[in-house]
Enzyme design. Structure first.
Site, PDB file in Angstrom:
ATOM      1  N   PRO A   2       0.798  -1.196   0.000  1.00  0.00           N
ATOM      2  CG  PRO A   2      -0.285  -1.350   1.907  1.00  0.00           C
ATOM      3  CD  PRO A   2       0.650  -2.046   1.032  1.00  0.00           C
ATOM      4  CD  GLU A 385      -0.993  -0.755   2.455  1.00  0.00           C
ATOM      5  OE1 GLU A 385      -1.217   0.148   1.648  1.00  0.00           O
ATOM      6  OE2 GLU A 385      -0.071  -1.566   2.358  1.00  0.00           O
TER       7      GLU A 385
END
Length: 559
Positions: A2, A385
């Site tokens: 992420p 994330e």
């Protein structure tokens, strides 16, 4: 992995926070000069900026209420009280805080104004400082505040202890009695859970193992971790408040179970690498081609399904040159035969898995366990994330552990912002499952500047960024064996934050041996630090395996 949207914590001059505790013996005439010190009368005698403060009935440190103040925008949630004091006198300013960044201080002392602070705490923490009033000072302003962009903070049991200033304060407490009803409520191979009856007037409790204090809590239960399997221990509890500590309770004994949790057999120092189940321009690999330096291979990524909380896995055979499911399963077995662990990673930059209630928690545990049975995965990596719910993710992981047993490998890869404070959901989750957690490999990349454990701001791409931020986890409740440093394998592996493998090695040496440090030097070393992680084995291969060939042997050679 992420990409964290750029977030910066800007520093300005920070005023100290709620100071707490006693700095020495008090005279018989000394009193707590603060009014409504425990917020039992709401915000009476207190004024909070921008209506940022309120009182709550839970959690509290003592009594029936506590202050909760929430920073917003350019307001840092400052709450103040003017306290009457005597000239030329010494006072101890103290309080208990919990939650986000909390500051406490006193101004208008007539001498040197004082302050103190803590970056965060998941449980009540006592702060303390002292000040001396000037020759003509008859009042001071005591304040607490949080920090911009951070979570709400809680404050309770504020004390300005010293000579009576004549303003009328709260009476000093008396030492509480010893707790009763101590029982063993649960055991595992590495922990013992205890519970006891509440004591009137107590604001906290100390837990003793075999005569030595091992933890302090504010509630009437505690779990003592880090114990040896198949071992008997004795426990006692005392009650505390600002007046002192009670005598010890009666003794109970407990024996830990034989099996050990937290990830089966791994090297003391391990290297984790993410293997890409997709082609994004990095070297396309079969699992069998992953470099031998990697001890834990995280298969990226599992996919969300239409069932809340449930995940599945779809091998990208077309994108990986015709790699078949049977080959993939055989390669997992071969890696395991070579002593490696292979886990399935859930999340990633585009991950959409949500575990937010008991049903989705059960779905998550059941579906991950099904993948472990189907493909032979050793466990799971949590790389969500887009946020997570600490309560229900912890519930899901414990359910998974109960199904998988003590050999479960459980890893996490939070972003830097997720681990700035123990009040953050990711950090809370890691602490909640500490007894079954293998390692947290925070992503030290795709990040803005962040605070280190010393309260200073550090920019990514330096040894100080790695060591000062790792210190937050090491001092925030995780075992050193549960902390790893996550870095990109090359400049192509992340949008920002790449450092050369030699910088990674310097950071590892700084934390484990006290050498190779930058301007930040940890107060102690952590020889049991788990190791390092990289995104990804594919980008490492594309760069000639420079990362694993340099960092891998160094990790495995740590003390």
């Amino acid at each position: 992995m992420p990409i964290l949207s750029k977030k910066r914590l800007w520093t300005t001059t920070v005023v100290a926070a709620l100071a707490l505790g006693f700095a020495g013996p008090a005279s018989a005439a000394d009193v707590n000069n603060a009014k409504n010190a425990g917020f039992e009368s709401g915000l009476t005698n207190w004024t909070c900026s921008a209506n940022s403060g309120t009182t709550v009935s839970s959690p509290v440190h003592g009594g029936s209420a506590a202050l909760k103040a929430t920073p917003a925008g350019q307001d840092n949630a400052k709450c103040v009280q003017t306290v009457a004091v005597k000239p030329s006198s010494t006072y101890t300013l103290s309080a208990w805080v919990q939650g986000g960044y909390a500051y406490l201080g006193a101004t208008g002392t007539g001498t040197t104004d004082v302050s103190t602070w803590t970056p965060d705490t998941a449980s009540w923490k006592q702060l303390t400082t002292t000040f001396t009033t000037g020759a003509s000072t008859t009042s001071v302003t005591v304040y607490t505040h949080g920090w911009y962009g951070q979570a709400a903070y809680l404050a309770d049991d504020v004390s300005v202890y010293g000579p009576d200033g004549g303003g009328g304060g709260d009476p000093a407490p008396t030492v509480p009695g010893a707790p009763g009803g101590l029982t063993v409520s649960g055991t595992s191979s590495s922990s013992v859970s205890l519970a006891w009856n509440a004591v009137s007037g107590a604001t906290g409790y100390n837990v003793y193992r075999d005569g030595t204090k091992v933890t302090a809590v504010t509630g009437t239960s505690a779990t003592v971790t880090g114990l040896a399997a198949s071992t008997s221990y004795s426990f006692q509890v005392t009650a505390t408040n600002s007046a002192g500590e009670s005598g010890r309770s009666g003794t109970v004994t407990a024996k830990t179970s034989a099996s050990s949790g937290g990830g089966g057999t791994l090297p003391k120092h391990a290297v984790t690498g993410y293997w890409q189940n997709f082609n994004n321009g990095a070297t396309v690999q079969k699992l069998s081609a992953v470099q031998s330096q990697y001890d834990i291979i995280a298969v990226a990524f599992a996919d969300a399904t239409t069932t809340p909380g449930a995940v599945t896995f779809n091998l990208d055979s077309a994108g990986l040159g015709g790699y078949t499911v049977d080959q993939f399963k055989a390669d997992i077995k071969a890696k395991q035969a070579a002593g490696k662990k292979v886990v399935v990673s859930v999340g990633g930059q585009n991950g959409t898995v949500s575990v937010s209630d008991p049903t989705s928690a059960a779905n998550f545990a059941n579906s991950v366990y099904a993948l472990m049975q189907t493909y032979g995965f050793d466990g799971v990596d949590i790389d969500l994330e887009n946020g997570l719910n600490a309560t229900y993710m912890s519930q899901a992981l414990r359910s998974l552990s109960a199904k998988a047993g003590s050999g479960l490998i459980l890893t996490m890869a939070p972003q830097t912002i997720d681990m700035q404070s123990t009040s953050n959901a990711y950090f809370q989750t890691a602490l909640n499952v500490k007894d079954i957690l293998t390692v947290v490999n925070m992503q030290y990349y795709n990040s803005g500047s962040m605070l280190g454990c010393d309260g200073k701001v550090y920019s990514q791409g330096s040894v100080d960024f790695l060591t000062a931020l790792a210190c937050i986890q090491l001092e925030g409740g995780l075992s050193p064996s549960q902390v790893g440093l996550g870095l990109p394998a090359s400049t192509s592996g992340a949008g920002s934050g790449y450092v050369s493998p030699s910088v990674v090695n310097n950071a590892l040496d700084c934390l484990t041996k006290g050498t190779g440090c930058g301007s930040f030097k940890p107060s102690k070393t952590y020889p049991d630090l788990r190791g390092a992680m990289t995104w990804s084995t594919n980008w490492d291969a594309a760069a000639g395996n420079a990362w694993s060939n340099t960092v891998g042997p160094h990790v495995h050679g740590l003390p």
